[in-house]
Design an enzyme around this catalytic site. Structure first.
Site, PDB file in Angstrom:
ATOM      1  CB  SER A  38      59.566  35.894  19.621  1.00  0.00           C
ATOM      2  OG  SER A  38      60.423  34.706  19.549  1.00  0.00           O
TER       3      SER A  38
ATOM      4  CE  LYS B  90      62.064  38.863  20.493  1.00  0.00           C
ATOM      5  NZ  LYS B  90      62.988  39.290  19.489  1.00  0.00           N
TER       6      LYS B  90
ATOM      7  CG  HIS C  93      61.469  35.485  24.180  1.00  0.00           C
ATOM      8  ND1 HIS C  93      62.277  35.312  23.081  1.00  0.00           N
ATOM      9  CD2 HIS C  93      60.517  34.346  24.057  1.00  0.00           C
ATOM     10  CE1 HIS C  93      62.089  34.174  22.300  1.00  0.00           C
ATOM     11  NE2 HIS C  93      60.719  33.727  22.886  1.00  0.00           N
ATOM     12  CG  ASN C  94      65.556  37.519  22.368  1.00  0.00           C
ATOM     13  OD1 ASN C  94      64.326  37.295  22.341  1.00  0.00           O
ATOM     14  ND2 ASN C  94      65.979  37.929  21.222  1.00  0.00           N
TER      15      ASN C  94
ATOM     16  CD  GLU D  97      65.918  32.736  20.869  1.00  0.00           C
ATOM     17  OE1 GLU D  97      64.885  33.325  21.292  1.00  0.00           O
ATOM     18  OE2 GLU D  97      67.033  32.978  20.342  1.00  0.00           O
TER      19      GLU D  97
HETATM   20  P1  NDP Z   1      67.205  44.037   8.993  1.00  0.00           P
HETATM   21  O1  NDP Z   1      67.378  44.184  10.124  1.00  0.00           O
HETATM   22  O2  NDP Z   1      68.210  43.411   7.955  1.00  0.00           O
HETATM   23  O3  NDP Z   1      66.783  45.602   8.186  1.00  0.00           O
HETATM   24  C1  NDP Z   1      66.591  45.744   6.845  1.00  0.00           C
HETATM   25  C2  NDP Z   1      65.534  46.760   6.558  1.00  0.00           C
HETATM   26  O4  NDP Z   1      65.670  47.854   7.339  1.00  0.00           O
HETATM   27  C3  NDP Z   1      65.339  47.101   4.998  1.00  0.00           C
HETATM   28  O5  NDP Z   1      63.942  47.270   4.754  1.00  0.00           O
HETATM   29  C4  NDP Z   1      66.100  48.378   4.996  1.00  0.00           C
HETATM   30  O6  NDP Z   1      65.836  49.135   4.009  1.00  0.00           O
HETATM   31  C5  NDP Z   1      65.772  49.004   6.260  1.00  0.00           C
HETATM   32  N1  NDP Z   1      66.597  50.055   6.652  1.00  0.00           N
HETATM   33  C6  NDP Z   1      67.882  50.015   7.130  1.00  0.00           C
HETATM   34  N2  NDP Z   1      68.476  51.251   7.473  1.00  0.00           N
HETATM   35  C7  NDP Z   1      67.459  52.079   7.206  1.00  0.00           C
HETATM   36  C8  NDP Z   1      67.335  53.605   7.147  1.00  0.00           C
HETATM   37  N3  NDP Z   1      68.355  54.168   7.379  1.00  0.00           N
HETATM   38  N4  NDP Z   1      66.322  54.035   6.659  1.00  0.00           N
HETATM   39  C9  NDP Z   1      65.403  53.332   6.270  1.00  0.00           C
HETATM   40  N5  NDP Z   1      65.197  52.159   6.340  1.00  0.00           N
HETATM   41  C10 NDP Z   1      66.349  51.362   6.447  1.00  0.00           C
HETATM   42  O7  NDP Z   1      65.706  43.400   8.527  1.00  0.00           O
HETATM   43  P2  NDP Z   1      64.992  42.325   9.066  1.00  0.00           P
HETATM   44  O8  NDP Z   1      63.748  41.968   8.413  1.00  0.00           O
HETATM   45  O9  NDP Z   1      65.893  40.920   9.393  1.00  0.00           O
HETATM   46  O10 NDP Z   1      64.754  42.748  10.661  1.00  0.00           O
HETATM   47  C11 NDP Z   1      63.670  43.811  10.702  1.00  0.00           C
HETATM   48  C12 NDP Z   1      63.859  44.269  12.404  1.00  0.00           C
HETATM   49  O11 NDP Z   1      63.042  43.181  12.812  1.00  0.00           O
HETATM   50  C13 NDP Z   1      64.967  44.246  13.057  1.00  0.00           C
HETATM   51  O12 NDP Z   1      65.096  45.380  14.146  1.00  0.00           O
HETATM   52  C14 NDP Z   1      65.408  42.715  13.587  1.00  0.00           C
HETATM   53  O13 NDP Z   1      66.329  43.255  14.718  1.00  0.00           O
HETATM   54  C15 NDP Z   1      63.885  42.777  13.957  1.00  0.00           C
HETATM   55  N6  NDP Z   1      63.842  41.196  14.128  1.00  0.00           N
HETATM   56  C16 NDP Z   1      64.372  40.223  13.400  1.00  0.00           C
HETATM   57  C17 NDP Z   1      63.855  38.963  13.377  1.00  0.00           C
HETATM   58  C18 NDP Z   1      64.574  38.021  12.625  1.00  0.00           C
HETATM   59  O14 NDP Z   1      64.213  36.685  12.904  1.00  0.00           O
HETATM   60  N7  NDP Z   1      65.164  38.562  11.491  1.00  0.00           N
HETATM   61  C19 NDP Z   1      63.122  38.334  14.414  1.00  0.00           C
HETATM   62  C20 NDP Z   1      62.625  39.445  15.432  1.00  0.00           C
HETATM   63  C21 NDP Z   1      62.652  40.830  15.169  1.00  0.00           C
HETATM   64  P3  NDP Z   1      66.366  48.948   2.492  1.00  0.00           P
HETATM   65  O15 NDP Z   1      65.799  47.834   1.805  1.00  0.00           O
HETATM   66  O16 NDP Z   1      66.172  50.242   1.845  1.00  0.00           O
HETATM   67  O17 NDP Z   1      67.966  48.812   2.825  1.00  0.00           O
END
Ligand code: NDP
Length: 478
Positions: free
Chosen positions: A128, A183, A186-187, A190
């Site tokens: 988080s 987690k 937590h959400n 939140e």
């Molecule tokens: P996203 O959830 O937008 O995911 C994008 C990433 O996933 C890219 O690196 C993409 O690769 C990859 N991806 C998607 N599909 C595939 C696949 N089939 N095979 C391999 N790679 C894949 O990114 P975030 O950084 O926002 O979040 C990452 C994780 O963290 C998520 O699970 C999210 O829920 C969690 N999270 C996010 C928070 C936030 O504030 N954003 C906070 C806490 C947790 P490519 O570049 O090749 O498309």
């Protein structure tokens, strides 16, 4: 390999987490499905520390020292399974796969079970703090085996946020899905915190007649006291912000339809399965969904209601103080409900979660960080068997001191026609827990009448049924 840790999935979260590891002196292998993102990371931030870029999965795995530790930071759901399927065959027993995405804890349990058969540790980690947290120190909630934490814990403790007393905001939460479960709650908390703050704003606006700027000032005042928290702080920032295009308060030009990604909804769904009354979190989820029903709201706009009575300056100031009391008391209730859910989950899945440790690692790095969490930690540390946060003497005293104002505010919301479902649900929960007798006795009577569902008696053991359709005599059924 030479990298102590690897990160695959380099969107905003993964990139910032990798940078955080590198800035803390670790060598970090980095990989992304689309290699351009890996190159961008190296070009943009390669000088921040020691990175080993990898184009292929094989290269990535080869870059890691053994036992390997690799973090998956991809979109939650099917992409996570796809990435696990790609990497698991390249790993060896003892290696650790860490899923830092927002996975559902049931998926984490399944993945952990499947990989355990191959001798691979699968660690579901709740993270988080958003992108800023990932970079500067998030609150980290790891599940998985105790053994995996021995290998992973020291790294996580290094990159995690530090509480005001210096304690790292991470700890081994419990086996398999425990981290993602915590987690999730937590959400949920939140959501409830945000809803309560939004209700306080709405009441100050509609009942006290305060401007957004004046409410920002009021919240800043509250933030120096017991409500000191990140969410109150950013709320004041949002309220003080002026829209550049129109010169109006920013809050007035934003469409009033709240969105959600779904973790709050999961909290409520799982609470229903576990039979835990998380009414405050549920009201927060429902409030967001109600706000999104544009047609329903348009069709209801002219329904009759009271005309709010404007308050004088002194009355308004007094009302604002009452709202602070109502907000604080309701906040105690929503944390009580959230911790109840954590304990229920821990009991149901045999996780052995220490609630005081959870409160401790939420003190910094995460969205609900607040001075208040130190109090919760202290309550559980001194009384590990506390049945509910409300049974803590200090919280009970504080709620006792707040209750008159809390009740006055809830009564005012009804009289003035301003919705405050969070405040009202919290008060109803509090009064239901206090009640010597609940109307559940009558509910049991009704159930026995139409469905012969039987009831228990207050004076004797066993279950009983009254022959409602006959002579109304009572029979013992068990
Ligand atoms: P996203 O959830 O937008 O995911 C994008 C990433 O996933 C890219 O690196 C993409 O690769 C990859 N991806 C998607 N599909 C595939 C696949 N089939 N095979 C391999 N790679 C894949 O990114 P975030 O950084 O926002 O979040 C990452 C994780 O963290 C998520 O699970 C999210 O829920 C969690 N999270 C996010 C928070 C936030 O504030 N954003 C906070 C806490 C947790 P490519 O570049 O090749 O498309």
């Amino acid at each position: 390999g030479t990298a102590q840790i690897g990160v695959t999935g380099l969107a905003v979260m993964g990139r910032n987490l990798a940078r955080n590891f590198a800035r803390n002196g670790f060598t970090v292998a980095v990989h992304n499905r689309t290699a351009a993102r890996t190159r961008e990371l190296i070009e943009g931030f390669g000088t921040e520390g020691s990175f080993v870029p990898a184009e292929s999965a094989e290269e990535f795995v080869a870059a890691l020292e053994r036992p390997r530790r690799l973090i998956i930071m991809v979109k939650a759901g099917d992409p996570t399974d796809a990435v696990i399927e790609e990497f698991a065959p390249l790993l060896e027993p003892g290696d650790v796969i860490i899923d830092g995405g927002n996975a559902h804890f049931a998926d984490t349990r399944r993945r952990e079970r499947e990989l355990r058969e191959a001798g691979i540790h699968f660690v579901g980690v709740g993270i988080s703090g958003g992108e800023e947290g990932a970079l500067h120190g998030p609150s980290i909630m790891p599940g998985g085996s105790r053994e995996s934490y021995a290998s992973l814990g020291p790294l996580l403790e290094k990159i995690a946020a530090k509480a005001p007393d210096g304690t790292p905001c991470t700890t081994h939460i419990g086996p398999d899905g425990a981290g993602h479960f915590v987690k999730m709650v937590h959400n949920g908390i939140e959501y409830a915190d945000m809803q309560l703050i939004a209700e306080a704003y709405h009441l100050l606006r509609e009942v006290a007649g305060y401007s957004p700027a004046k409410i920002a000032e009021t919240f800043r005042g509250w933030n120096t006291g017991r409500l000191d928290s990140y969410l109150i702080e950013i709320t004041a920032e949002v309220l003080a912000h002026t829209d550049a295009a129109t010169g109006q308060p920013f809050v007035d030009i934003v469409a009033d339809r709240a969105e959600q990604k779904g973790t709050g909804r999961w909290t409520v769904q799982i609470a229903l399965d576990l039979g835990v009354p998380v009414s405050g979190i549920a009201e927060a989820v429902f409030a967001r969904s109600l706000s999104g029903h544009a047609e329903l709201r348009a069709a209801s706009r002219d329904l009759p209601g009271p005309t709010p009575r404007p308050l004088g300056d002194e009355e308004a100031a007094r009302f604002a103080d009452q709202v602070e009391q109502a907000l604080y008391a309701s906040k105690i209730v929503s944390y009580t409900q959230g911790f109840h859910q954590i304990q229920a989950g821990s009991d149901a899945y045999d996780w052995g979660i220490d609630p005081g440790a959870v409160a401790s690692i939420w003190r910094a790095g995460c969205i609900i960080r607040a001075a208040f969490l130190d109090r919760i930690r202290a309550a559980y540390d001194t009384q590990p068997e506390l049945p509910s946060l409300l049974s803590d003497k200090q919280f009970a005293e504080e709620i006792g001191a707040a209750q008159d104002d809390w009740r006055a505010v809830v009564a005012d919301t009804a009289r003035q026609g301003v919705p405050a479902p969070g405040f009202a649900a919290a008060l109803a929960y509090y009064d239901a827990l206090r009640a010597r007798r609940l109307p559940a006795a009558l509910t049991q009577g009704q159930r026995d009448f139409f469905g012969a569902h039987t009831y228990r008696r207050t004076d004797r053991d066993g279950s009983f049924h009254t022959l409602w359709g006959g002579d109304r005599s009572e029979e013992r059924t068990g």
